[in-house]
Design a protein around this motif. Structure first.
Motif, mmCIF file in Angstrom:
data_model
loop_
_atom_site.group_PDB
_atom_site.id
_atom_site.type_symbol
_atom_site.label_atom_id
_atom_site.label_comp_id
_atom_site.label_asym_id
_atom_site.label_seq_id
_atom_site.Cartn_x
_atom_site.Cartn_y
_atom_site.Cartn_z
ATOM 1 N N GLU A 112 118.752 63.084 15.146
ATOM 2 C CA GLU A 112 118.847 64.188 14.200
ATOM 3 C C GLU A 112 118.092 65.370 14.799
ATOM 4 O OE1 GLU A 112 117.449 63.261 10.283
ATOM 5 O OE2 GLU A 112 118.276 61.226 10.353
ATOM 6 N N ALA A 116 122.350 67.348 18.006
ATOM 7 C CA ALA A 116 122.279 65.947 17.590
ATOM 8 C C ALA A 116 123.428 65.121 18.149
ATOM 9 C CB ALA A 116 122.252 65.861 16.069
ATOM 10 N N THR A 120 122.845 62.181 20.755
ATOM 11 C CA THR A 120 123.174 60.827 20.312
ATOM 12 C C THR A 120 124.009 60.114 21.373
ATOM 13 O OG1 THR A 120 123.050 61.331 17.944
ATOM 14 C CG2 THR A 120 124.441 59.474 18.593
#
Length: 489
Positions: A112, A116, A120
């Motif tokens: 987050e 993001a 990720t």
């Protein structure tokens, strides 16, 4: 048949002691099990205080497959005896810039904050590569190292082809798989439990992260004490009971070896074999007559590196959690995480805590929760140098830090275990949480079979790990050594 041999005395009823006693009883040996405290379980147990259930050491189950194998060796079905609950959201790390990193199963790991989605993808790619490359090492450890007597030759024989990977430093390994500094910090935070900075840990300590990726983290449905309760239940079915409040003050020795033990109060219990599952340091420094200590044991006690000390701060109350994570970390960059292992003079900037009641709501009254954290201890050479005033200061500063993150925290119950309490109540040498330091060479551990005939050691100072399953295996390995020695006579 029971009675055909003199009884074996097992000192201590932690995981290793109960495992040893159960293995001996199943082998037809008469067993006398002694526990200094008024309850069993050692560091894998719980206490209920004012309706809250607090851990006495072990916090979660990793590598359940190894635990199942240990139970199987004792003729027990682990999944029946100790039903587990999977920790669905095991690890959440917050960084100073507002980035949040969630670690768990590969497909749930995520970031987050800034960029993001792209980060990720980087996180999952790094975890996938780490898991793929290290899975063979993980399997070798589980199949060829941990279930057996610790030895450097065995470790080298099983893992020699992986030594280039295992021989490096944890921080360098992390940086190799995770180029993003935020990812490095989050992955490094999985090593906080070791009490050692990533730059001072061998890369082998990343096996804990592999365990998370491969098998996940779990809790027994009724708390960590369910594991030792299951072993004790099986012991009772074999007619073996535990004698509580039995403080062993000396292991008696004659020219031919062990002759028994003496309890506080003067009672003598004769025996040819003793398995001491308390600290190997305590056996050398306190329980054996000084003239009877084998030189090799004395050298081990003098040279073995101790793990870190800490204060367990356990809270029961009400708080508004921002997530349902089991472990929550607020950490700096990877290269500064060593600061989190030094005692703070003021309110700590960074903090890590565990909330088992996020997984098992029954550990707290309705609408309430349990929080547990470890405040670091540093700057002392001996546990006896720690004072109640130091504990109060650590509690005050860490509660202030916790309220910075959880401002609505309402505390009903507080429990602390400082280094002296860990010595007195949990029998941890010098308050060192893991006994010998994580990542230490297997040759620095105490042997299960000593040079003193009839004396065997088990527990946290006899195996190269600090998990639930390896604690059980230490007891099983001590019994194997004892039975082999008796067959050779």
């Amino acid at each position: 048949m029971p009675g055909s041999h003199p009884p074996v005395i097992v000192i201590g009823t932690g995981l290793s002691g109960l495992s040893a006693a159960l293995a001996l009883a199943r082998a037809g040996r008469e067993v006398v099990v002694l526990e200094a405290a008024d309850s069993l379980g050692g560091c894998c147990s719980t206490n209920e205080i004012n309706g809250y259930t607090f851990n006495n050491g072990a916090v979660y189950v990793a590598v359940p497959s190894l635990l199942r194998r240990a139970f199987d060796q004792l003729g027990l079905n682990f999944d029946v005896e100790v039903p587990l609950v999977s920790i669905e959201h095991p690890h959440e790390t917050h960084l100073d810039d507002g980035t949040v990193v969630h670690l768990g199963a590969l497909d749930t790991a995520r970031m987050e904050g800034h960029r993001a989605s792209a980060r990720t993808a980087l996180l999952r790619d790094g975890l996938h590569k780490l898991q793929s490359n290290w899975q063979p090492i993980y399997r070798r450890l589980l199949d060829g190292v941990l279930p057996f007597e610790p030895s450097l030759p065995r470790t080298l024989a099983q893992l020699w082809r992986y030594l280039p990977e295992l021989g490096g430093r944890a921080d360098r390994l992390i940086a190799r798989y995770f180029p993003d500094p935020a990812l490095q910090a989050a992955v490094a935070s999985t090593l906080l439990y070791t009490g050692t900075a990533p730059g001072r840990l061998p890369s082998s300590q990343l096996i804990g992260l592999l365990a998370l990726l491969e098998e996940g983290f779990h809790l027994p449905k009724t708390g960590m004490g369910a594991i030792t309760t299951a072993l004790h239940r099986a012991l009772l079915t074999l007619g073996v009971s535990v004698r509580y409040g039995c403080n062993v003050v000396q292991i008696e020795v004659a020219s031919a070896g062990v002759t028994g033990i003496t309890l506080a109060g003067g009672e003598h219990i004769p025996a040819r074999d003793v398995i001491a599952t308390c600290s190997g340091f305590s056996v050398v420094n306190r329980l054996l007559p000084s003239t009877a200590v084998p030189p090799a044991l004395r050298r081990t006690a003098r040279k073995a590196p101790l793990s870190h000390r800490a204060i367990a701060v356990q809270l029961g109350g009400r708080f508004e959690a921002s997530s349902n994570a089991f472990i929550v970390n607020h950490v700096p960059d990877m290269d500064r995480q060593g600061a989190m292992h030094l005692a703070a003079t003021d309110t700590p900037r960074w903090l890590s805590w565990t909330s088992p009641s996020q997984v098992l709501t029954g550990l707290a009254p309705a609408g309430k929760a349990v929080l547990e954290l470890y405040a670091p201890v540093s700057g002392i050479e001996r546990a006896e140098a720690w004072t109640p005033a130091m504990t109060e200061h650590a509690l005050e500063t860490h509660l202030a830090a916790l309220r910075n993150h959880l401002p609505a925290l309402e505390i009903d119950t507080v429990r602390t275990l400082d280094p002296q309490a860990f010595v007195r109540e949990r029998h941890l040498h010098e308050g060192a949480l893991y006994g010998i330091a994580p990542g230490a060479n297997p040759n620095t551990y105490f042997p299960h079979r000593t040079a003193l005939p009839g004396l065997y050691l088990a527990g946290q100072t006899t195996f190269p790990g600090f998990g639930v399953a390896t604690s059980m295996y230490s007891g099983l390995q001590a019994v194997e050594s004892l039975l082999l020695a008796r067959r050779q006579l």
